[in-house]
Design a protein around this motif. Sequence first.
Motif, PDB file in Angstrom:
ATOM      1  N   SER A 360      24.930 -30.894 -85.061  1.00  0.00           N
ATOM      2  CA  SER A 360      24.210 -32.129 -84.736  1.00  0.00           C
ATOM      3  C   SER A 360      25.081 -33.357 -84.962  1.00  0.00           C
ATOM      4  O   SER A 360      24.816 -34.436 -84.405  1.00  0.00           O
ATOM      5  N   LYS A 361      26.152 -33.214 -85.753  1.00  0.00           N
ATOM      6  CA  LYS A 361      27.052 -34.326 -86.022  1.00  0.00           C
ATOM      7  C   LYS A 361      28.175 -34.421 -84.984  1.00  0.00           C
ATOM      8  O   LYS A 361      29.016 -35.310 -85.066  1.00  0.00           O
ATOM      9  N   THR A 362      28.193 -33.511 -84.024  1.00  0.00           N
ATOM     10  CA  THR A 362      29.313 -33.466 -83.070  1.00  0.00           C
ATOM     11  C   THR A 362      28.969 -34.032 -81.702  1.00  0.00           C
ATOM     12  O   THR A 362      29.837 -34.114 -80.834  1.00  0.00           O
ATOM     13  N   ASN A 363      27.718 -34.421 -81.483  1.00  0.00           N
ATOM     14  CA  ASN A 363      27.288 -34.799 -80.140  1.00  0.00           C
ATOM     15  C   ASN A 363      27.559 -36.270 -79.836  1.00  0.00           C
ATOM     16  O   ASN A 363      27.175 -37.156 -80.614  1.00  0.00           O
ATOM     17  N   PRO A 364      28.207 -36.575 -78.714  1.00  0.00           N
ATOM     18  CA  PRO A 364      28.391 -37.973 -78.314  1.00  0.00           C
ATOM     19  C   PRO A 364      27.059 -38.584 -77.896  1.00  0.00           C
ATOM     20  O   PRO A 364      26.085 -37.866 -77.600  1.00  0.00           O
ATOM     21  N   ASP A 365      26.985 -39.892 -77.869  1.00  0.00           N
ATOM     22  CA  ASP A 365      25.762 -40.571 -77.422  1.00  0.00           C
ATOM     23  C   ASP A 365      25.412 -40.110 -76.009  1.00  0.00           C
ATOM     24  O   ASP A 365      26.283 -40.040 -75.133  1.00  0.00           O
ATOM     25  N   GLY A 366      24.156 -39.798 -75.804  1.00  0.00           N
ATOM     26  CA  GLY A 366      23.710 -39.355 -74.489  1.00  0.00           C
ATOM     27  C   GLY A 366      23.904 -37.878 -74.222  1.00  0.00           C
ATOM     28  O   GLY A 366      23.647 -37.398 -73.105  1.00  0.00           O
ATOM     29  N   TRP A 367      24.326 -37.115 -75.231  1.00  0.00           N
ATOM     30  CA  TRP A 367      24.593 -35.686 -75.045  1.00  0.00           C
ATOM     31  C   TRP A 367      23.338 -34.923 -74.623  1.00  0.00           C
ATOM     32  O   TRP A 367      23.421 -33.941 -73.863  1.00  0.00           O
ATOM     33  N   GLU A 368      22.185 -35.361 -75.112  1.00  0.00           N
ATOM     34  CA  GLU A 368      20.948 -34.648 -74.771  1.00  0.00           C
ATOM     35  C   GLU A 368      20.646 -34.717 -73.281  1.00  0.00           C
ATOM     36  O   GLU A 368      19.893 -33.900 -72.744  1.00  0.00           O
ATOM     37  N   GLU A 369      21.249 -35.665 -72.586  1.00  0.00           N
ATOM     38  CA  GLU A 369      21.025 -35.794 -71.145  1.00  0.00           C
ATOM     39  C   GLU A 369      21.999 -34.960 -70.324  1.00  0.00           C
ATOM     40  O   GLU A 369      21.856 -34.841 -69.103  1.00  0.00           O
ATOM     41  N   TYR A 476      44.018 -30.697 -87.910  1.00  0.00           N
ATOM     42  CA  TYR A 476      43.642 -30.361 -89.280  1.00  0.00           C
ATOM     43  C   TYR A 476      42.126 -30.467 -89.490  1.00  0.00           C
ATOM     44  O   TYR A 476      41.590 -29.888 -90.429  1.00  0.00           O
ATOM     45  N   ASP A 477      41.462 -31.225 -88.642  1.00  0.00           N
ATOM     46  CA  ASP A 477      40.030 -31.493 -88.778  1.00  0.00           C
ATOM     47  C   ASP A 477      39.242 -30.632 -87.802  1.00  0.00           C
ATOM     48  O   ASP A 477      39.345 -30.816 -86.586  1.00  0.00           O
ATOM     49  N   GLY A 478      38.462 -29.701 -88.322  1.00  0.00           N
ATOM     50  CA  GLY A 478      37.699 -28.805 -87.457  1.00  0.00           C
ATOM     51  C   GLY A 478      36.641 -29.493 -86.628  1.00  0.00           C
ATOM     52  O   GLY A 478      36.157 -28.921 -85.640  1.00  0.00           O
ATOM     53  N   TYR A 479      36.255 -30.706 -86.992  1.00  0.00           N
ATOM     54  CA  TYR A 479      35.258 -31.449 -86.215  1.00  0.00           C
ATOM     55  C   TYR A 479      35.878 -32.156 -85.008  1.00  0.00           C
ATOM     56  O   TYR A 479      35.240 -32.305 -83.969  1.00  0.00           O
ATOM     57  N   ALA A 480      37.126 -32.598 -85.127  1.00  0.00           N
ATOM     58  CA  ALA A 480      37.735 -33.413 -84.073  1.00  0.00           C
ATOM     59  C   ALA A 480      37.735 -32.687 -82.742  1.00  0.00           C
ATOM     60  O   ALA A 480      37.374 -33.253 -81.698  1.00  0.00           O
ATOM     61  N   ARG A 481      38.131 -31.432 -82.729  1.00  0.00           N
ATOM     62  CA  ARG A 481      38.229 -30.680 -81.477  1.00  0.00           C
ATOM     63  C   ARG A 481      36.866 -30.533 -80.802  1.00  0.00           C
ATOM     64  O   ARG A 481      36.760 -30.559 -79.569  1.00  0.00           O
ATOM     65  N   ILE A 482      35.812 -30.357 -81.615  1.00  0.00           N
ATOM     66  CA  ILE A 482      34.469 -30.198 -81.044  1.00  0.00           C
ATOM     67  C   ILE A 482      33.992 -31.490 -80.412  1.00  0.00           C
ATOM     68  O   ILE A 482      33.531 -31.523 -79.263  1.00  0.00           O
ATOM     69  N   LYS A 483      34.088 -32.576 -81.169  1.00  0.00           N
ATOM     70  CA  LYS A 483      33.606 -33.868 -80.676  1.00  0.00           C
ATOM     71  C   LYS A 483      34.345 -34.281 -79.409  1.00  0.00           C
ATOM     72  O   LYS A 483      33.738 -34.785 -78.455  1.00  0.00           O
TER      73      LYS A 483
END
Length: 893
Positions: A360-369, A476-483
């Motif tokens: 839930s912390k990886t979604n860009p604004d408007g991802w739900e659309e 190094y950051d596992g979140y960066a690639r997802i976002k």
Amino acid sequence: MKNKKTLLCALSLLFLAVSCSPGNPVGSDSESLEPASSEKKENLYGENNIVIHFYKKDKGYSSYALWLWPSGGEGKEYSFTGEDDFGAYACVPISAFASNIKNLTLGAIVKSAGSWSYQTADMMVSFSEVALDSYGNASIWLKYNDTEVYFSEPSKHSLSKLEFDSLTSIKIVADDPVVSLKLKKDGVTVKESVLSAPMANLSWNLGDDFALDFGSVYSAEVSFEDHGSIEKNVSVASLYDSKAFNDAYEYKENDLGANYSKERTVFKVWSPSSKKITLRLYSSGTPLSINQAKGNDSHVDYPMTKGEKGVWSYSLEGDQEGKYYTFLVTNSSYVEKEIVDPMAKSAGINGIRGMIVDFSKTNPDGWEEVAPHAYDPKSLAVYEAHVADVTSSSTWGGTPSKAKRFLGLNEEGTSFEEGGKKTPTGFDYIKSLGVNAVQLQPIFDQDNDEVNPTFNWGYNPLNYNVLEGSYSSDPYDGYARIKEFKQVVQSYSKAGINLIMDVVYNHVASVSGRNFDVLAPGYFFRYKQDGSLSNGSGCGNDTASERSMFSHFMSQSVSFWAKEYKLGGFRFDLMGLHTLESMDEATKALREINPSIAVYGEPWKMTTSTKADLATQQGIAKHMEEAGAEVYGAFSDDYRDAMIKGGMKGVNEVGFVTAKKADAITKMGDVYKVTSGIKGVGLGGGARIEDPNRVVNYVTCHDNYTLVDRFKALDEASKSISYTQKDLERMNVLANAVTLTSQGIAFLQEGEEFLRSKGGENNSYGGQGDGRDYYKMNELDYSLALSHADMVENYKALIHLKTKFGGLCLEREKASKIEVRSDSTGKNELIYDLSDGEGATYRICHVNGVNENPEPVDFEGYSLVLDTLGEDTPLSESTQVSPYQTLIGRKIS
């Protein structure tokens, strides 16, 4: 075709003869290592070397060599340079791989010298606990047809097979006659036997009173005539397909991995034969050995509990988001072996530690659309691209820090200008083409160095459910690639483009010591009768999708990608190595998520060790009429070869597009194969797939030559064709004009629309270590979009027709009724009519270069839609056409 993937996965053959003279000092880091003994022995192996000993009974060492590579690095071939009392040996300076041997994990393969006709499985050796001798050397011992790595000199006796061949018998194949046997269960003797006559090949009947326990470790002590003996664990791998094993351990739930919530994270992993598994929790995803400044090796261990179906679990209370984890596994083959969870959804640097992710912390604004567009797969114009290729050229003009990375793929506003003319580049260029799908070469986590990446196509899987870190702004950051990748998906979706993921479940980068092999030794891969890994992939191993748990893994993996990243399709690499049933399972799971999702793959028939029915062209053709068979597509290599003789065909062979003489086409039956492709019929391996929903027409992909390189190679090989520059351009457009006006999925390689060349290279996967710049070789040079602007415009028009005209995505019954006509010779022109179902008929004519004066074509009553030669040819009942021309007219009834 992927026959050449041996090169891709084993890297290049680079020979290095290593002498056993003293090696270079390994640096001050190594001084902390205490020699195993201060007693000086004969200085046979030099100093500060890794000494690899190898024994083969017939002593035929001259035919063998070693292939060595540091974990995540490139490999080289090393010759054996001497013999001792044990056998052959090779000395390699420690400094060739590491400054501190305690941090070294080295991959090793014994192979045929100078070729890959023989190779063992990958053996990954951790030197953290290897003691050095008085000369600073670290020794390991290997034996022929034995994948175990020994850290002290072993017996020369060898057991090429020691496995349960039934619930009550053990198959034994030794290199010398056996005289007695002793079976131990978890270290306690449970059976003993003395043979009445010594033999080297036998099946040991344990009696009806023996009850096999899959959860226990069995070992056998085998004694030989010379009074020597050897004790090894007994494999249960041959029983993995038994009803008894599947009844006990088949697990079809979808909760394996790290199941995160703010209250707790529940870890689950399938490992039926393990005796102990420990969850190890890290605060950092970076080992100190990778980066002293960023790294942290501190951890906390938690004992996991084995439950039903061989599933180990641990519930860790509290919010663990952003932490990293591994498993330590102990079983019959490994002791406290640290691995990454195969279900990990992200990872730290180089994929060494899995990550606990709050998505839930990886979604860009408007991802739900965002949602994949519900395109009929038959209307797709798929543009195959590599993350780096799109932005690696200096002509891209975007933000330098985003080049070769995810965020370069969707950067807007980039362009290239020259001679007063301007073209969009990168994302804007792809949008301008009008394609409705982009297939990305592998974006999952690859077995490579993410800190200092080199170009690679990416067909070397490490962590299947993790994005590749070198494509992110911070590996190094596992979140960066997802976002960042979600931002790419969002941008392409907004532009009307679905992203298709190239998945490679048919093999892994390395077997030994990696997660699948550690969790269930022998289960997830196919093996030959001699115990060596099956190698139909050409990459050293084949996964076993006929096994329930690997098939289920594939299904759950693609489902995760489809749901979390909202992808529009999947292309299965070497799909012909997967079973029909496993492809059915994966496709069914995907269609439940997205009914219009595109699923297709390579259906080549490869040599692999299984009796299962595989998703080859032959298998699909047979399977498609069966009840319950899922619909997934297959590349039609007969169509490609009929058009240009691509793939593994000889460079001097000609097809419909490249021929100058009619008899060349007649001999090969190329016109029939091309017209079949136009109707959405896939041909290959003697099989016929009569359904446009299952056919992918194409002439080139990342494998082999680009079109212009193929044409030039033919021209050079023939010594007589002499194509002009205009010929090269027109043949290029003709090849994909036929592809884009055919039924089924149309597939294009990036850059073909502007005559992209790789300098004549027909296998540009990278990593050969030959000093060439493979980023440069594979880049998209956007200056070519200006110099070949007329070609680009033709492609745009053809792509628009494919994606917007319903007459090009007909169902099977209507497609089969398409009448493809030709000239009087039947070899020069292809003419057919398609209806949009709303009163408009399109007449399409393709002309090759066989005849300099093609026969006139009836276009009476049609208005011109496209003339690929730009001649604005007037249409009439006797329209004069030209070599390499595609004419499309439209008539309203």
